[in-house]
Design a protein around this motif. Sequence first.
Motif, PDB file in Angstrom:
ATOM      1  N   THR A   1       0.854  -1.192   0.000  1.00 15.42           N
ATOM      2  CA  THR A   1       0.000   0.000   0.000  1.00 15.42           C
ATOM      3  C   THR A   1       0.887   1.238   0.000  1.00 15.42           C
ATOM      4  O   THR A   1       1.744   1.387   0.875  1.00 15.42           O
ATOM      5  CB  THR A   1      -0.912   0.016   1.232  1.00 15.42           C
ATOM      6  OG1 THR A   1      -1.726  -1.163   1.236  1.00 15.42           O
ATOM      7  CG2 THR A   1      -1.800   1.245   1.243  1.00 15.42           C
TER       8      THR A   1
ATOM      9  N   THR B   1       0.953   5.300   0.245  1.00 13.37           N
ATOM     10  CA  THR B   1       0.127   6.406   0.727  1.00 13.37           C
ATOM     11  C   THR B   1       0.893   7.723   0.615  1.00 13.37           C
ATOM     12  O   THR B   1       2.104   7.770   0.841  1.00 13.37           O
ATOM     13  CB  THR B   1      -0.304   6.189   2.186  1.00 13.37           C
ATOM     14  OG1 THR B   1       0.856   6.172   3.030  1.00 13.37           O
ATOM     15  CG2 THR B   1      -1.048   4.876   2.345  1.00 13.37           C
TER      16      THR B   1
ATOM     17  N   HIS C   1      -2.598   0.658  -4.246  1.00 13.39           N
ATOM     18  CA  HIS C   1      -2.049  -0.668  -3.957  1.00 13.39           C
ATOM     19  C   HIS C   1      -1.407  -1.214  -5.228  1.00 13.39           C
ATOM     20  O   HIS C   1      -2.075  -1.319  -6.268  1.00 13.39           O
ATOM     21  CB  HIS C   1      -3.155  -1.602  -3.472  1.00 13.39           C
ATOM     22  CG  HIS C   1      -4.021  -0.969  -2.419  1.00 13.39           C
ATOM     23  ND1 HIS C   1      -3.713  -1.008  -1.085  1.00 13.39           N
ATOM     24  CD2 HIS C   1      -5.162  -0.244  -2.514  1.00 13.39           C
ATOM     25  CE1 HIS C   1      -4.630  -0.355  -0.395  1.00 13.39           C
ATOM     26  NE2 HIS C   1      -5.524   0.126  -1.252  1.00 13.39           N
TER      27      HIS C   1
END
Length: 207
Positions: free
Chosen positions: A26, A28, A39
């Motif tokens: 993931t 961010t 992702h």
Amino acid sequence: MRYTPYYLMNDPAEVARLVRENPWATWTSPATKGLVASHYPTLLDEEATAASGELVLLTHFGRPDERSHELGKHEVLVIVQGPHGYISPSWYPDPSDMVPTWNHVTAHLWGVPEILSDDENFEVLGQLVDQFEQHVAAPRSLQLDETSARHIATGTVGVRLRVTRFDARAKLSQNRTAEERERITAELRGEGHYAHPGLAAEMERLA
């Protein structure tokens, strides 16, 4: 993540292993319009990692996702999640024990992404395909039709991330007795609803 000293993973080699074995990560970003998460399959750049002693990650973003993340303008956080699962208090020998927990192996990695050239991106895409195709009976490769593959690759953006810091945890019932850990591992290797052989293997590695 909560700071618990006996769960800390300080060895970069162990974090590198976690990335290799759990490549779905993931990504961010604290973008201007707010937090953004995506992702993507993520590889360890083995050559760069060995040469620099730093953890170096490789991936690609689908366009226009890279603009949403404002890649290259700020630090991003990459989360790599290894095996994890519910640990029932019914697995402990003491019948009065009633508090469950969740065991996991997780790493948070920070750095500023570097946008790759088109040729570098195509090379990374090829590495990604080859990495996962090697485990199938009749593996495919981007080299089967490089012209078409390069055209498809224009819809992606290659990324390299040199990890400047990481925070990793292996929470695997280290606070429990050897007998309790053995029982937990046996349950994880069993056939119950919360069976998880991968998590059992992580506990056995730690032991």
